[in-house]
Scaffold this motif. Sequence first.
Motif, short mmCIF file in Angstrom:
data_model
loop_
_atom_site.label_atom_id
_atom_site.label_comp_id
_atom_site.label_asym_id
_atom_site.label_seq_id
_atom_site.Cartn_x
_atom_site.Cartn_y
_atom_site.Cartn_z
N ARG A 195 10.34 11.54 9.75
CA ARG A 195 10.83 12.16 8.25
C ARG A 195 12.44 12.17 8.41
O ARG A 195 12.85 11.79 7.12
N ARG B 132 16.11 2.04 -1.56
CA ARG B 132 14.76 2.22 -1.19
C ARG B 132 15.28 0.89 -0.27
O ARG B 132 14.07 0.85 0.95
N ARG C 212 -0.09 -0.92 -4.99
CA ARG C 212 -1.28 -0.42 -4.16
C ARG C 212 -2.29 -0.69 -4.28
O ARG C 212 -3.09 -1.28 -3.19
N ARG D 215 0.46 -1.22 -0.34
CA ARG D 215 -0.40 -0.20 0.19
C ARG D 215 0.74 1.02 0.09
O ARG D 215 0.34 2.47 0.22
N LEU D 216 2.59 1.41 -0.41
CA LEU D 216 2.91 2.33 0.55
C LEU D 216 4.19 2.10 -0.41
O LEU D 216 4.74 3.32 -0.91
N SER D 217 3.69 1.18 -1.72
CA SER D 217 4.35 1.10 -3.31
C SER D 217 4.16 2.21 -3.99
O SER D 217 3.15 2.75 -4.09
N ARG D 218 5.33 2.20 -4.72
CA ARG D 218 5.18 3.39 -5.46
C ARG D 218 4.49 2.67 -7.47
O ARG D 218 4.23 3.99 -8.27
N PHE D 219 4.51 1.66 -6.83
CA PHE D 219 3.69 0.84 -8.02
C PHE D 219 2.15 1.58 -7.48
O PHE D 219 1.68 0.48 -7.46
N ARG D 220 1.33 1.56 -8.91
CA ARG D 220 0.18 2.07 -8.68
C ARG D 220 -0.50 0.71 -8.66
O ARG D 220 -1.88 0.49 -8.05
N ARG E 111 14.53 9.54 7.30
CA ARG E 111 14.36 9.03 5.78
C ARG E 111 14.73 10.23 4.78
O ARG E 111 15.81 9.66 3.50
N ARG F 278 1.24 -0.02 8.17
CA ARG F 278 1.24 0.35 7.04
C ARG F 278 1.71 1.72 8.32
O ARG F 278 2.01 2.83 7.24
#
Length: 219
Positions: free
Chosen positions: A112, A125, A48, A40-45, A115, A104
Amino acid sequence: MEQWSGYLGLILQGAVVTVQLTVMGCALALVMAFLAGLGRLSRFRWARWLATCYVEFFRGTSIFVQLFWAYFVLPLMGFDLSPLQAGVLALGLNVGAYAAEAVRGGVLSVPREQREACVALNLTRFQSLRHVILPQALLFMLPVFNNNAIELLKGTAVVSLISLADMTFQAQVVRAQTGNTAIPFLTILVLYFLMATVITVAIRGLERRLARGLDGVRG
């Protein structure tokens, strides 16, 4: 007295099945929680989308229906499962959907600055997640995992509906044979409580150990 010792043996046999269900179900739930939570936090739609569909489906449908699907419907599709396998599958997938939100939330709770430090150190990553983010996030996840594991333990009672001889099933057998309701169900009540206590003590011990480790690193 000898008769009741035999009935107690039946319930203890059921307790072994309950422990098996809990351990294997928690293992599956943990795997699914991290896959879905990080998904759910992935950069890939697409990742998610898949993770969100899994979480919302298993949180939004009944564990009873999920169990019946695993045991009665999947064999019609060529997937023959034993009662134990069906129970582990249903419980693990169901609880994993709830635990995914803990994963999540735990990852998002990491400051932050951590990161930004990973970016400054030129970490990938995967390296950031493995060495910096997850060790800190796990401390936030553990209290929720504790609740999820106990919920899974209590949820094992539903497998009696597919004739798996867990504690609840055996207590029903003893009640049917003796006509006594109080003793067998009081027995499993105490056993469930003792098992839940063991889970809580183990996870809190892990939580304290992890907290000490992080304090040492920060110090």
